[in-house]
Design a protein around this motif. Sequence first.
Motif, PDB file in Angstrom:
ATOM      1  N   GLU A 535       0.752  -1.130   0.104  1.00 64.95           N
ATOM      2  CA  GLU A 535       0.083   0.114   0.020  1.00 64.95           C
ATOM      3  C   GLU A 535       0.950   1.265   0.213  1.00 64.95           C
ATOM      4  N   SER A 536       1.846   1.183   0.653  1.00 60.53           N
ATOM      5  CA  SER A 536       2.885   2.418   0.856  1.00 60.53           C
ATOM      6  C   SER A 536       3.502   2.614  -0.447  1.00 60.53           C
ATOM      7  N   LEU A 537       4.173   1.625  -1.232  1.00 58.91           N
ATOM      8  CA  LEU A 537       4.700   1.783  -2.183  1.00 58.91           C
ATOM      9  C   LEU A 537       3.964   2.184  -3.518  1.00 58.91           C
ATOM     10  N   GLN A 538       2.628   1.627  -3.368  1.00 59.37           N
ATOM     11  CA  GLN A 538       1.683   2.195  -4.491  1.00 59.37           C
ATOM     12  C   GLN A 538       1.447   3.670  -4.693  1.00 59.37           C
ATOM     13  N   TYR A 539       1.601   4.016  -3.302  1.00 56.52           N
ATOM     14  CA  TYR A 539       1.363   5.688  -3.168  1.00 56.52           C
ATOM     15  C   TYR A 539       2.324   6.223  -3.559  1.00 56.52           C
ATOM     16  N   LEU A 540       3.768   5.851  -3.205  1.00 59.35           N
ATOM     17  CA  LEU A 540       4.998   6.480  -3.377  1.00 59.35           C
ATOM     18  C   LEU A 540       5.679   6.393  -5.025  1.00 59.35           C
ATOM     19  N   PHE A 541       4.834   5.373  -5.746  1.00 62.83           N
ATOM     20  CA  PHE A 541       5.626   5.248  -6.885  1.00 62.83           C
ATOM     21  C   PHE A 541       4.511   5.135  -7.942  1.00 62.83           C
ATOM     22  N   SER A 542       4.956   5.630  -9.237  1.00 60.99           N
ATOM     23  CA  SER A 542       3.922   5.523 -10.279  1.00 60.99           C
ATOM     24  C   SER A 542       3.451   4.628 -10.987  1.00 60.99           C
ATOM     25  N   ASN A 543       3.951   3.433 -11.005  1.00 61.93           N
ATOM     26  CA  ASN A 543       3.709   2.188 -11.810  1.00 61.93           C
ATOM     27  C   ASN A 543       3.078   1.300 -10.811  1.00 61.93           C
ATOM     28  N   ASP A 544       2.345   0.577 -11.280  1.00 64.45           N
ATOM     29  CA  ASP A 544       1.531  -0.702 -10.603  1.00 64.45           C
ATOM     30  C   ASP A 544       2.286  -1.780 -10.021  1.00 64.45           C
ATOM     31  N   LEU A 545       2.517  -1.658  -8.927  1.00 59.95           N
ATOM     32  CA  LEU A 545       3.418  -2.853  -7.981  1.00 59.95           C
ATOM     33  C   LEU A 545       2.606  -4.096  -7.698  1.00 59.95           C
ATOM     34  N   ASP A 546       1.396  -3.835  -7.703  1.00 57.91           N
ATOM     35  CA  ASP A 546       0.517  -5.310  -7.460  1.00 57.91           C
ATOM     36  C   ASP A 546       0.694  -6.198  -8.569  1.00 57.91           C
ATOM     37  N   VAL A 547       1.667  -6.901  -8.711  1.00 61.43           N
ATOM     38  CA  VAL A 547       1.960  -7.880  -9.776  1.00 61.43           C
ATOM     39  C   VAL A 547       2.449  -9.118  -9.174  1.00 61.43           C
ATOM     40  N   PRO A 548       2.069 -10.406  -9.807  1.00 63.19           N
ATOM     41  CA  PRO A 548       2.511 -11.650  -9.419  1.00 63.19           C
ATOM     42  C   PRO A 548       3.958 -11.623  -8.614  1.00 63.19           C
ATOM     43  N   VAL A 549       4.381 -12.559  -7.828  1.00 64.24           N
ATOM     44  CA  VAL A 549       5.555 -12.673  -7.164  1.00 64.24           C
ATOM     45  C   VAL A 549       6.412 -13.064  -8.416  1.00 64.24           C
ATOM     46  N   GLY A 550       7.457 -12.468  -8.123  1.00 66.01           N
ATOM     47  CA  GLY A 550       8.741 -12.711  -9.271  1.00 66.01           C
ATOM     48  C   GLY A 550       8.819 -11.612 -10.508  1.00 66.01           C
ATOM     49  N   HIS A 551       8.121 -10.976 -10.278  1.00 65.92           N
ATOM     50  CA  HIS A 551       7.812 -10.068 -11.436  1.00 65.92           C
ATOM     51  C   HIS A 551       8.651  -8.652 -11.215  1.00 65.92           C
ATOM     52  N   VAL A 552       9.288  -7.798 -12.090  1.00 66.65           N
ATOM     53  CA  VAL A 552      10.102  -6.612 -12.014  1.00 66.65           C
ATOM     54  C   VAL A 552       9.383  -5.574 -12.657  1.00 66.65           C
ATOM     55  N   VAL A 553       9.274  -4.651 -12.025  1.00 73.28           N
ATOM     56  CA  VAL A 553       8.349  -3.280 -12.477  1.00 73.28           C
ATOM     57  C   VAL A 553       9.575  -2.203 -12.577  1.00 73.28           C
ATOM     58  N   HIS A 554       9.586  -1.617 -13.760  1.00 68.61           N
ATOM     59  CA  HIS A 554      10.262  -0.238 -14.115  1.00 68.61           C
ATOM     60  C   HIS A 554       9.457   0.841 -13.445  1.00 68.61           C
ATOM     61  N   THR A 555       9.933   1.664 -12.615  1.00 62.06           N
ATOM     62  CA  THR A 555       9.024   2.667 -12.155  1.00 62.06           C
ATOM     63  C   THR A 555       9.535   3.934 -11.560  1.00 62.06           C
ATOM     64  N   GLY A 556       8.932   5.199 -11.624  1.00 63.35           N
ATOM     65  CA  GLY A 556       9.315   6.346 -10.866  1.00 63.35           C
ATOM     66  C   GLY A 556       9.107   6.676  -9.645  1.00 63.35           C
ATOM     67  N   MET A 557       9.937   7.313  -8.749  1.00 67.90           N
ATOM     68  CA  MET A 557       9.384   7.831  -7.516  1.00 67.90           C
ATOM     69  C   MET A 557       9.493   9.438  -7.591  1.00 67.90           C
ATOM     70  N   LEU A 558       8.067   9.610  -7.767  1.00 65.16           N
ATOM     71  CA  LEU A 558       7.809  11.028  -8.266  1.00 65.16           C
ATOM     72  C   LEU A 558       7.579  12.095  -7.152  1.00 65.16           C
ATOM     73  N   ASN A 559       7.833  13.353  -7.391  1.00 69.10           N
ATOM     74  CA  ASN A 559       7.443  14.393  -6.412  1.00 69.10           C
ATOM     75  C   ASN A 559       5.950  14.989  -6.730  1.00 69.10           C
ATOM     76  N   GLU A 560       5.204  16.000  -6.196  1.00 67.47           N
ATOM     77  CA  GLU A 560       4.028  16.543  -6.357  1.00 67.47           C
ATOM     78  C   GLU A 560       4.008  17.085  -7.843  1.00 67.47           C
ATOM     79  N   LYS A 561       5.038  17.315  -8.364  1.00 65.49           N
ATOM     80  CA  LYS A 561       4.850  18.247  -9.794  1.00 65.49           C
ATOM     81  C   LYS A 561       5.222  17.020 -10.725  1.00 65.49           C
ATOM     82  N   GLY A 562       5.212  15.812 -10.598  1.00 60.29           N
ATOM     83  CA  GLY A 562       5.239  14.674 -11.513  1.00 60.29           C
ATOM     84  C   GLY A 562       6.738  14.364 -11.829  1.00 60.29           C
TER      85      GLY A 562
END
Length: 872
Positions: A535-562
């Motif tokens: 839940e915390s990472l879903q809020y802090l990162f732009s991509n969807d991290l609720d993926v099956p176990v074993g998968h890798v997600v490329h994502t950004g940790m964004l600020n309020e301006k994106g």
Amino acid sequence: MMFLRLLSDVRWRAANPRWRRMTCSRRSTSSTAEPHPISLPAQAQVVICGGGIVGTSVAYHLSKLGWKDIVLLEQGRLAAGTTRFCAGIVSTARPVSIELKMADYSNKLYQQLEQETGIKTGTRSTGSISLAQTQDRLISLKRIASSLNVMGIPCEIITPKQVAQLHPLINIHDLVGAMYVPGDALVSSADVSLALATAASRNGVQIHERTSVSHVLVQKGRVTGVETDRGQISCQYFVNCAGQVGLLNFFFLFFPLVFTPSLNSLPTSFLSSAAIVDPDGRIYIRSWQGGILSGGFEKNPKPLFTEGRNQLEIQNLQEDWDHFEPLLSALLRRMPGLEALQIMQLVNCPETFTPDMRCIMGESPTVQGYFVLAGMNSAGISYGGGAGKYLAEWMVNGYPSENVWPLDLKRFGTLQSSRTFLRHRVMEVMPLICDLKVPRWDFQTGRQLRTSPLYDRLDAQGARWMEKHGFERVKYFVPPGKDLLDLDQSKTFYKPDWFDIVGSEVKCCKEAVCVIDMSSFTKFEISSTGDQALESLQYLFSNDLDVPVGHVVHTGMLNEKGGYENDCSIARLNKRSFFMISPTDQQVHCWAWLKNRLPSNSSLTMEDVTWKYTALNLIGPRAVDVLSELSYAPITPEHFPSLFCKEMSVGYANGIRVMSITHTGEPGFMLYIPIEYALHVYNEVMNMGQKYGIRNAGYYALRSLRIEKFFAFWGQDLDAFTTPMECGREFQVKLEKGMEFIGQEALLEQKQNGVYKRFTMFILEDHDTDMDLWPWWGEPIFRNGRYVGKTTSSAYSYTVERHVCLGFVQHFDEKTGEELVVTTDFINQGEYEIDIAGQRFQAKAKLYPFSSLFTHRRRKDEMELSDLTGKR
């Protein structure tokens, strides 16, 4: 030297019309404490420590932004530290973009301070002339001139004869050219500081001299107050602008006390002539109170540490003419007529320097509300105005108006703060202020601080090293029989001697298999007993991290301006545990960002495991063969698809985290190996890989591969002002993932309205790799003859046999200058040129179709994976 004596409290002085006369009549060098007419307040919003140019600038800009409850404390007198001995040359000729912008703002600010405050600051727009004794130095000046001109700062490269016309006392016999910046200025640094303090005081800032800060009070990771020798002040913010005595810097003064008939005194024109900066001679020269002030940066500086001694004011140290003699000789060679003048005083005073020659700015990663602005590397007067502005914006708005990451204190770690490291490094830094800094030069001191377990093994195989965040990383490997000395000393703006070596490593990555040690990458593990981590990472990162176990997600940790605060890959290890990989220099910044935003929950843990894992990047089409034989497990795309992570055995070692990514776009795998197994796994990989043509490779090959694949890199191409929409990374964003995330609103707005800058690839078309200057980074980009942006990174592509540059293109209305949306048609329909040190080369612009090539969708019960094999 004669400086005005300042009384106790500027606020009292500003209210008293007689204070100017009183300060002139009470000159003193005593450090005896004086009575304090105004008691300290019990509380304030902000307490600033340090009353030099930096501290008064922060106070001035905070008050301009509307914060009034501010107290500035100075343990001695205002401007009695390094500001007092500053040469007062405000030079915008800076190679780093943010430093150039700070200096330009400072220059404009100082020009209008007299009118604003009524206090004389000695500001004179005399211009500056930077001399070049070598062609390489002239090239470096041409690169700076290109940056100045596109920023609207008048600048030109001039001949030695033109130097003589502008400054007739200068000996030009050994010059090959120079750079003239007519808008640069001379100021009285102490008076500028006083003017800033006066303006701040009129805006409500309380300023107290003769007040020492002994402790900063902290509770639960936040600033709560300060202890002083006059009592305690409660506060929400503390700003450390006190600096720290580091190295000796020498200044000395010339006065026209004795003249020869041939010189017939200094010509009147000299008093308004441009300041001279002679970096090859390691000196500078300026007019000063009817005479000449000159100084320089010696090659063998003397370190000075106070070892806890409280030095109220910086005093002139004992003269050392023997130590200063090389600089004096350089001065007399440059201005022979000075032999007829008499030296009035040699000023020997300490100055502060940082481990990488850039100032330190920002909020502490461990204490909220504790800000720092210090370490000006003898450029405090040039940077002071702009640096104070950006820090004040940071405090008031939560972020500055420009990308200040190159100056952020979080670029350093605790390992780089030992006294031995600082002593050795800053002794190297001070001479480097004047040394020619060609692309990809490396510090020689403070090395081998952080190393991979494979360091000795790689070093024995010809590794040539560079340093990142204190970590040793391989640039390339010198084959047996090559001249190591020549390669180590090949410093040039042209084609480097390692060109063919890196080319052979790239070829092997594309045709066989290579191993790159990437252990320096930052690695965090985040886990929880329940769903808190997800839940915390879903809020802090732009991509969807609720993926099956074993998968890798490329994502950004964004600020309020994106904008990107971090660009990373996250593997889901199990339902409640995640493994995060970020760039090397993100270790402190990313940790602080997450710590300040993750909930304080005992069931949620975050651990920095960077040191626990050695990371090997196995790149190339035969990587799958090597790994298959070593693991006795199927590594085919059906069993091990792209962006997948599983724990495997490699050789005798268990628990190796293998990911099907390479950060380059080439096929291959990342192996995250517990450090106790590192040497064994490396040996197994190299032995098994012999029949597949395996070899070692370094970061220069990695750089070439990722740039030709149009992969952006955080800290170079991406920063806090760059959004995924602007760099073609919409695939890293899930706007509809079912919950809000930081930056989502800004990205939705961009999706609807369009972007005002766009990440673009440029392939140089009429550029001769062997004969022409190379692009490195920071080169101006022109579209149809108009400036539209700068390159952010560049590399030679051994695949297309051309130089490739990456950078952002903007669109401004030709008549109004209004910023317009950058469309695909705007990019594709332009004719482009890249400016390299004043020479323009035609370039072909390309926009990478990220959305069509790198899309992938995942659901809980079924998924479709694309062929994406790289992060960048």
